[in-house]
Design a protein around this motif. Structure first.
Motif, mmCIF file in Angstrom:
data_model
loop_
_atom_site.group_PDB
_atom_site.id
_atom_site.type_symbol
_atom_site.label_atom_id
_atom_site.label_comp_id
_atom_site.label_asym_id
_atom_site.label_seq_id
_atom_site.Cartn_x
_atom_site.Cartn_y
_atom_site.Cartn_z
ATOM 1 N N GLY A 159 -3.380 9.521 2.703
ATOM 2 C CA GLY A 159 -2.178 10.320 2.922
ATOM 3 C C GLY A 159 -0.915 9.488 3.041
ATOM 4 N N MET A 160 -1.058 8.178 3.234
ATOM 5 C CA MET A 160 0.108 7.308 3.373
ATOM 6 C C MET A 160 0.326 6.413 2.154
ATOM 7 S SD MET A 160 0.337 6.178 7.362
ATOM 8 C CE MET A 160 1.997 5.573 7.019
ATOM 9 N N LEU A 161 -0.484 6.605 1.116
ATOM 10 C CA LEU A 161 -0.338 5.770 -0.075
ATOM 11 C C LEU A 161 0.988 6.036 -0.773
ATOM 12 C CD1 LEU A 161 -3.814 5.843 -1.870
ATOM 13 C CD2 LEU A 161 -2.920 4.167 -0.268
ATOM 14 N N ASP A 162 1.470 5.033 -1.462
ATOM 15 C CA ASP A 162 2.598 5.206 -2.372
ATOM 16 C C ASP A 162 2.224 6.318 -3.352
ATOM 17 O OD1 ASP A 162 4.607 5.073 -4.232
ATOM 18 O OD2 ASP A 162 4.338 2.952 -4.715
ATOM 19 N N VAL B 223 0.829 -1.215 0.000
ATOM 20 C CA VAL B 223 0.000 0.000 0.000
ATOM 21 C C VAL B 223 0.858 1.256 0.000
ATOM 22 C CG1 VAL B 223 -1.631 1.362 1.389
ATOM 23 C CG2 VAL B 223 -1.995 -1.091 1.072
ATOM 24 N N THR B 224 1.920 1.274 0.805
ATOM 25 C CA THR B 224 2.696 2.506 1.010
ATOM 26 C C THR B 224 4.013 2.558 0.250
ATOM 27 O OG1 THR B 224 3.893 1.623 2.917
ATOM 28 C CG2 THR B 224 1.740 2.653 3.341
ATOM 29 N N ALA B 225 4.540 1.398 -0.139
ATOM 30 C CA ALA B 225 5.881 1.255 -0.744
ATOM 31 C C ALA B 225 6.978 1.515 0.285
ATOM 32 C CB ALA B 225 6.063 2.160 -1.954
ATOM 33 N N MET B 226 6.618 1.771 1.547
ATOM 34 C CA MET B 226 7.618 1.974 2.593
ATOM 35 C C MET B 226 8.198 0.626 3.026
ATOM 36 S SD MET B 226 5.682 4.796 4.945
ATOM 37 C CE MET B 226 4.955 6.284 4.225
ATOM 38 N N LYS B 227 9.375 0.675 3.619
ATOM 39 C CA LYS B 227 10.004 -0.547 4.112
ATOM 40 C C LYS B 227 9.344 -0.983 5.422
ATOM 41 C CE LYS B 227 14.481 0.068 1.879
ATOM 42 N NZ LYS B 227 15.950 0.142 2.054
ATOM 43 N N VAL C 125 -5.880 -2.484 3.910
ATOM 44 C CA VAL C 125 -5.277 -1.937 5.125
ATOM 45 C C VAL C 125 -5.952 -2.542 6.364
ATOM 46 C CG1 VAL C 125 -4.982 0.164 6.512
ATOM 47 C CG2 VAL C 125 -4.495 0.202 4.052
ATOM 48 N N THR C 126 -7.284 -2.631 6.326
ATOM 49 C CA THR C 126 -8.010 -3.240 7.446
ATOM 50 C C THR C 126 -7.576 -4.682 7.652
ATOM 51 O OG1 THR C 126 -9.924 -1.814 7.038
ATOM 52 C CG2 THR C 126 -10.299 -3.804 8.331
ATOM 53 N N LEU C 127 -7.431 -5.433 6.547
ATOM 54 C CA LEU C 127 -6.975 -6.822 6.629
ATOM 55 C C LEU C 127 -5.558 -6.891 7.176
ATOM 56 C CD1 LEU C 127 -7.259 -9.846 6.046
ATOM 57 C CD2 LEU C 127 -6.572 -9.369 3.673
ATOM 58 N N LEU D 26 -0.067 3.448 10.287
ATOM 59 C CA LEU D 26 -1.270 3.048 9.550
ATOM 60 C C LEU D 26 -2.467 2.964 10.481
ATOM 61 C CD1 LEU D 26 -1.952 2.408 6.573
ATOM 62 C CD2 LEU D 26 0.480 2.617 7.034
ATOM 63 N N ARG D 27 -2.268 2.514 11.701
ATOM 64 C CA ARG D 27 -3.380 2.468 12.654
ATOM 65 C C ARG D 27 -3.906 3.877 12.931
ATOM 66 N NH1 ARG D 27 -1.103 -2.138 16.877
ATOM 67 N NH2 ARG D 27 -2.012 -3.940 15.775
ATOM 68 N N LYS D 28 -2.990 4.840 13.086
ATOM 69 C CA LYS D 28 -3.398 6.223 13.297
ATOM 70 C C LYS D 28 -4.141 6.758 12.067
ATOM 71 C CE LYS D 28 0.320 7.510 16.499
ATOM 72 N NZ LYS D 28 1.533 8.368 16.679
ATOM 73 N N ALA D 29 -3.638 6.424 10.879
ATOM 74 C CA ALA D 29 -4.264 6.894 9.642
ATOM 75 C C ALA D 29 -5.685 6.359 9.504
ATOM 76 C CB ALA D 29 -3.426 6.484 8.428
ATOM 77 N N VAL D 30 -5.888 5.105 9.924
ATOM 78 C CA VAL D 30 -7.236 4.530 9.862
ATOM 79 C C VAL D 30 -8.164 5.274 10.819
ATOM 80 C CG1 VAL D 30 -8.601 2.480 10.386
ATOM 81 C CG2 VAL D 30 -6.475 2.262 9.090
ATOM 82 N N LYS D 31 -7.665 5.578 12.022
ATOM 83 C CA LYS D 31 -8.501 6.278 13.013
ATOM 84 C C LYS D 31 -8.863 7.679 12.539
ATOM 85 C CE LYS D 31 -6.879 3.812 17.140
ATOM 86 N NZ LYS D 31 -6.167 3.927 18.447
ATOM 87 N N THR D 32 -7.925 8.347 11.881
ATOM 88 C CA THR D 32 -8.169 9.720 11.410
ATOM 89 C C THR D 32 -8.712 9.759 9.985
ATOM 90 O OG1 THR D 32 -5.866 9.895 10.654
ATOM 91 C CG2 THR D 32 -6.368 10.643 12.891
ATOM 92 N N GLN D 33 -8.991 8.571 9.424
ATOM 93 C CA GLN D 33 -9.520 8.459 8.059
ATOM 94 C C GLN D 33 -8.613 9.170 7.050
ATOM 95 O OE1 GLN D 33 -13.578 9.922 8.310
ATOM 96 N NE2 GLN D 33 -14.322 7.952 9.042
#
Length: 524
Positions: A478-481, A454-458, A498-500, A467-474
């Protein structure tokens, strides 16, 4: 303005003479001075700002000429005197002049004697209410002579002819316009038909695309459900052993220019084996890894007897003088990590490709855990570096160097090791801290792979936290590749992934889904 543009030479000369005149101008007794010439004089009066008096006596000015002069008097604010006596002006012309002097406040004298006014025309002139303009000898009118009647009649005939000519020209132009309108209507109708045809073709293409995609998906599912080369049992044979010299020759004695990469268990070289050319990847185990090789040799051979589209194929091995080489099928698109890093300026993976990679890995790992009736295998080093891509970006799980086996292990039981190895960012808490292994241990690593897709980050513990914070703040988007430009449907799919992923990364082992349920969520 149209009249000025179309004036003849005589009219143009009169126009310029009046336009440029100052103070007074005498145009009495002008030969062939009729209504057309008067029209030129009237047009010049509209723009002249210096002329104060104008004599037009004893010409052939009729009602049309008088009407033109009247139009000029409505806008001229300089002229104070006008002599139109001894012309051929009748009641029609007198009525036009009367309407003009109702609004003109600068004309102080007007001569209309010896024209063809009747009592009606005279009364009209006198009843304008204008007290400034003096009317001299207005009652002194005359009756047209036979010659003048002839001139008037000739003008009428000419006017009628001119009107008829104009009507003919207008009719001709109207016909042309009607033809153009018809042509335009036909073109509009043709354009609408073309648009309808294009819409129909687009709909037809969209339908065909859907059918084609559906067929490809069905083919893909069928291909993925079939073990390569036939049923699993057909490969229940020992892995072929090849002479080490063959691999030494193929790699030019493991030269650096054949090196593809290097991992924890050794170096990987690219080569082509003799006979029918076959591109392969040859892993030469390092000295440090050889001590572990005997412990899991039987598991490697057992696993490699079964072929699955999402498990790297071990083709052969070489063993001589304490040197070990494993020969695998060659994967031209490298690792998922390389593609997420866009190594060698490769194009970014599309979301469709990333989703398919996730399903491929889950399918391969489900096979690893269920292929053997007697025991379960753990990969223990599942990561994007160990997920390889073939020429069509199909994903295959590789590097089973840390594989462990446990007999009759279910979801509640676990296996403990005192020597937990692997890549820390992918290691579940119970495995990293206590060395406990369950069938959910590799699920945790899979969750981290999903976040990378999803993010291309390591992979990192912080990535899970972010990602958990991003889900809470919808704010998952903003974290996508940045290379991803998802459609609305793809964004929904990304949110589901992301939920999975976060479920797979749950600290509680029992809350993580199995690879079987993950496959159901990812679809075929």
């Amino acid at each position: 303005m149209t009249f000025v543009l179309n004036m003849n030479q005589r009219q143009r000369a009169l126009y310029d003479q009046v336009k440029n005149a100052s103070e007074g101008l005498n145009l009495d007794k002008q030969q062939i001075f009729g209504d057309a010439e008067t029209q030129a004089v009237a047009e010049a009066l509209k723009v002249n700002t210096k002329l104060t008096w104008l004599y037009l006596r004893q010409n052939q000015i009729g009602d049309p000429g008088a009407q033109a002069i009247a139009e000029a008097l409505r806008v001229n604010t300089r002229l104070t005197g006008l002599d139109l006596s001894a012309n051929q002006i009748g009641d029609v012309g007198a009525n036009a002049i009367a309407q003009a002097i109702k609004v003109n406040k600068t004309l102080t004298w007007l001569h209309l004697s010896k024209n063809f006014l009747t009592d009606t025309g005279i009364t009209t002139i006198r009843q304008t209410g204008n007290t400034i303009c003096k009317l001299d000898n207005l009652d002194e009118q005359r009756v047209p002579s036979p010659a003048e009647w002839a001139q008037i009649a000739a003008r009428v005939v000419a006017n009628v002819a001119e009107i008829q000519q104009l009507r003919s020209e207008i009719a001709a132009k109207e016909q042309v316009l009607a033809a153009k309108d018809q042509e335009l209507a036909t073109n509009v109708q043709d354009l609408q038909q073309l648009r309808s045809n294009l819409v129909a073709k687009d709909q037809g293409l969209a339908t065909k695309d859907l059918k084609l995609q559906s067929a490809l998906d069905r083919i893909d599912v069928l291909e993925r459900s079939q073990p390569a080369g036939g049923s699993a049992s057909s490969f229940d044979q020992p892995i072929p052993q090849v002479p080490l010299a063959t691999l030494v020759s193929a790699t030019n004695n493991f030269a650096d220019d054949s090196l593809l990469g290097e991992g924890a268990f050794g170096r990987v070289y690219g080569a082509s084996l003799p006979g029918p050319p076959v591109a392969v990847a040859i892993k030469k185990l390092s000295a440090e890894s050889i001590q572990h090789y005997a412990a899991f040799q039987s598991e490697l051979k057992s696993l490699s007897k079964f072929r699955h589209p999402n498990i790297i194929v071990m083709l052969s091995y070489a063993e001589a003088q304490d040197e070990y080489c494993l020969v695998y099928e060659f994967m031209p698109n490298g690792s998922v990590r390389d593609r997420l890093n866009r190594k060698n300026n490769t194009p970014p993976l599309t979301w469709s490709q990333r989703h398919r990679i996730a399903a491929d890995v889950a399918r391969g790992m489900h096979y690893v855990q269920t292929a053997f009736a007697g025991h379960v295998l753990f990969h223990l080093d599942l990561k994007t570096d160990n997920v390889l891509l073939d020429a069509h970006y199909n994903a295959k799980v590789s590097d089973f160097g840390l594989v462990r086996a446990a007999e009759h292990l279910d979801e509640k039981r676990y296996l403990r090791t005192q020597n937990a190895q692997g890549t820390v960012a992918y290691m579940s808490p119970e495995f990293l801290v206590d060395g406990r292994m369950t069938i959910k241990t590799d699920v945790y690593a899979f969750g981290m792979i999903l976040l990378e897709l999803v993010t291309a980050m390591k992979a990192a513990v912080q990535l899970k936290t972010d990602l958990r914070k991003a889900v809470k703040t919808q704010n998952v988007i903003g974290m996508l590749d940045s290379a991803l430009k998802p459609t609305e449907a793809e964004q929904e799919s990304i949110n589901e992934i992301v939920t999975l992923a976060l479920k797979c990364l749950d600290e509680d082992v029992d809350e993580r889904p199995s690879f079987g349920s993950i496959l159901v969520q990812l679809g075929p």
